[in-house]
Design a protein around this motif. Structure first.
Motif, short mmCIF file in Angstrom:
data_model
loop_
_atom_site.label_atom_id
_atom_site.label_comp_id
_atom_site.label_asym_id
_atom_site.label_seq_id
_atom_site.Cartn_x
_atom_site.Cartn_y
_atom_site.Cartn_z
N LEU A 172 0.87 -1.18 0.00
CA LEU A 172 0.00 0.00 0.00
C LEU A 172 0.90 1.22 0.00
CD1 LEU A 172 -2.70 -0.40 2.82
CD2 LEU A 172 -3.11 -0.43 0.33
N GLN A 173 0.50 2.23 -0.76
CA GLN A 173 1.19 3.52 -0.67
C GLN A 173 0.18 4.58 -0.28
OE1 GLN A 173 3.52 6.89 -3.32
NE2 GLN A 173 3.85 4.75 -3.87
N PHE A 174 0.54 5.41 0.70
CA PHE A 174 -0.39 6.47 1.11
C PHE A 174 0.37 7.59 1.81
CE2 PHE A 174 -0.59 3.03 4.29
CZ PHE A 174 -0.24 3.68 5.45
N PRO A 175 -0.26 8.79 1.87
CA PRO A 175 0.39 9.92 2.53
C PRO A 175 0.26 9.84 4.05
CG PRO A 175 -1.72 10.61 1.60
CD PRO A 175 -1.57 9.15 1.27
N TYR A 176 1.29 10.27 4.72
CA TYR A 176 1.23 10.34 6.19
C TYR A 176 2.34 11.27 6.64
CZ TYR A 176 0.89 8.87 11.06
OH TYR A 176 0.72 8.84 12.43
N PHE A 187 -2.06 1.76 8.52
CA PHE A 187 -0.87 1.03 8.95
C PHE A 187 -1.27 -0.31 9.57
CE2 PHE A 187 0.91 5.39 9.01
CZ PHE A 187 2.07 5.18 8.27
N ALA A 188 -2.26 -0.26 10.46
CA ALA A 188 -2.70 -1.51 11.12
C ALA A 188 -3.33 -2.46 10.11
CB ALA A 188 -3.69 -1.17 12.24
N LEU A 189 -4.07 -1.91 9.17
CA LEU A 189 -4.67 -2.76 8.13
C LEU A 189 -3.58 -3.49 7.35
CD1 LEU A 189 -7.48 -0.48 6.62
CD2 LEU A 189 -7.79 -2.64 7.85
N ALA A 190 -2.53 -2.76 7.01
CA ALA A 190 -1.43 -3.37 6.25
C ALA A 190 -0.80 -4.51 7.04
CB ALA A 190 -0.39 -2.31 5.89
N ILE A 191 -0.52 -4.27 8.30
CA ILE A 191 0.07 -5.32 9.15
C ILE A 191 -0.87 -6.53 9.20
CG2 ILE A 191 0.58 -5.94 11.56
CD1 ILE A 191 2.81 -4.28 10.69
N ARG A 196 3.11 -4.54 2.87
CA ARG A 196 4.14 -3.54 3.16
C ARG A 196 3.62 -2.16 2.76
NH1 ARG A 196 8.70 -7.42 0.45
NH2 ARG A 196 8.28 -9.15 1.84
N VAL A 197 4.31 -1.16 3.26
CA VAL A 197 3.82 0.22 3.09
C VAL A 197 4.92 1.11 2.52
CG1 VAL A 197 3.06 2.29 4.36
CG2 VAL A 197 2.14 0.04 4.98
N LEU A 225 7.80 7.15 12.17
CA LEU A 225 8.33 5.93 12.79
C LEU A 225 7.57 5.56 14.06
CD1 LEU A 225 12.13 6.58 12.18
CD2 LEU A 225 10.74 4.78 11.14
N GLY A 226 6.69 6.42 14.50
CA GLY A 226 5.80 6.09 15.62
C GLY A 226 4.79 5.02 15.23
N GLN A 227 4.62 4.79 13.93
CA GLN A 227 3.72 3.74 13.44
C GLN A 227 4.51 2.45 13.23
OE1 GLN A 227 0.38 4.15 13.17
NE2 GLN A 227 0.81 6.14 14.08
N ARG A 228 3.79 1.34 13.34
CA ARG A 228 4.45 0.05 13.10
C ARG A 228 4.11 -0.40 11.68
NH1 ARG A 228 2.85 -5.32 14.23
NH2 ARG A 228 4.71 -6.63 14.24
N PHE A 229 5.12 -0.63 10.88
CA PHE A 229 4.90 -1.11 9.52
C PHE A 229 6.19 -1.65 8.94
CE2 PHE A 229 6.78 2.36 6.92
CZ PHE A 229 6.93 3.36 7.87
#
Ligand SMILES: NC(=O)c1ccc[n+]([C@@H]2O[C@H](COP(=O)([O-])OP(=O)(O)OC[C@H]3O[C@@H](n4cnc5c(N)ncnc54)[C@H](OP(=O)(O)O)[C@@H]3O)[C@@H](O)[C@H]2O)c1
Length: 263
Positions: A172-176, A187-191, A196-197, A225-229
């Motif tokens: 998945l590619q998206f803005p953040y 991010f959680a959906l991808a996990i 991968r993101v 980096l506060g997100q898990r991916f």
């Protein structure tokens, strides 16, 4: 889940290499400047490249650069591109076309320019497009032509969910970024789906740079980096000096963050 190389990395987003972009709409670099930028990226270990047919000269410049690499270096490069969006340089208009015919034509042109593609993403993905038989057929064509991974570039959480559940995209590619975190649930959906993101617009297309926020650019990386991916943050600079600065800041941010290494 196991991550590529076991960690989150910096990738090079190559919009600026081929067309005016970002809040400053800075001029497109010359051929020579573009080559120096790509050489600098490889020398810094930045070998994930994100381009698209709608990024003007970006794909062909990357393709020429990759052509000139030795076999080992070429194999090190991870090339992600897209289909579904075209840009008219004369009028500055964007045209989105998710028909099978347009996607197939675009993919074949990208393969001509880039040689090998590691990841093909549906540009401007919407839930309707992701559910369409034409898009499914275009992704099947990509697999047949030797593209090992498929992805969706999305800007709504619901579209991310459809991409994962309906098409089983691997990326998945998206803005953040610190100024706009509405895609956070993706991010959680991808996990959850083992995808991968690629995070795009990490500096808000330059808006965060202009705000002169304290601690930039580390603060911008730390926020992401506060997100898990698993995957990469696509820095959108076309300047070798800024790339060096961003790579160093990213390394410091990783050090500051507990564990971007996700298993
Ligand atoms: N799929 C999509 O729809 C989509 C949409 C947007 C982006 N993307 C992808 O994501 C990539 C990154 O997004 P983005 O291009 O908007 O990136 P960004 O990193 O959010 O912003 C890029 C802007 O920030 C400036 N910048 C970067 N580092 C800097 C530094 N250290 N100091 C000062 N200025 C700095 C750049 O100018 P300089 O060049 O002068 O450094 C450029 O104007 C794109 O290139 C593309 O690959 C995809």
């Amino acid at each position: 889940m196991s991550c590529p190389n076991g960690k989150i990395r910096v990738g090079a987003g190559l919009t600026r290499l081929g067309r005016p972009w970002g809040v400053t709409r800075a001029p497109v670099p010359t051929e020579h400047e573009a080559r120096v930028f790509l050489e600098t990226a490889m020398s810094l270990g930045v070998d994930i490249f994100d381009t698209a047919p709608s990024y003007g000269e970006s794909e062909s410049r990357l393709g020429h650069f990759l052509d000139a690499l030795g076999t080992a270096e070429r194999a090190r490069a991870f090339v992600a591109t897209k289909f579904g969006e075209a840009w008219d340089g004369a009028s500055d208009d964007i045209v989105v076309d998710h028909s099978y015919a347009a996607l197939a034509r675009s993919l074949e042109r990208s393969l001509d320019r880039l040689g090998h593609i590691d990841l093909i993403q549906l540009h401007r993905s919407t839930a309707d497009a992701l559910r369409s038989a034409e898009v499914r057929r275009a992704f099947a064509l990509a697999r047949t032509l030797g593209v090992p991974a498929i992805g969706a570039s999305v800007s709504r959480v619901e579209d991310a969910r459809v991409a994962l559940e309906t098409l089983g995209v691997e990326w998945l590619q998206f803005p953040y970024h610190v100024g706009n975190a509405y895609m956070e649930p993706a991010f959680a959906l991808a996990i959850e789906h083992g995808a991968r993101v690629l995070v795009n617009r990490p500096f808000g297309m330059g808006a965060i740079v202009q705000q002169g926020e304290g601690g930039f650019p580390e603060s911008a990386f730390r926020f992401i980096l506060g997100q898990r991916f698993c995957g990469a943050i696509l820095t959108g600079t076309a300047s070798p000096a800024h790339l060096r600065e961003n790579v160093a800041a990213f390394a410091r941010s990783v050090g500051d963050n507990d564990a971007p290494e996700s298993e």
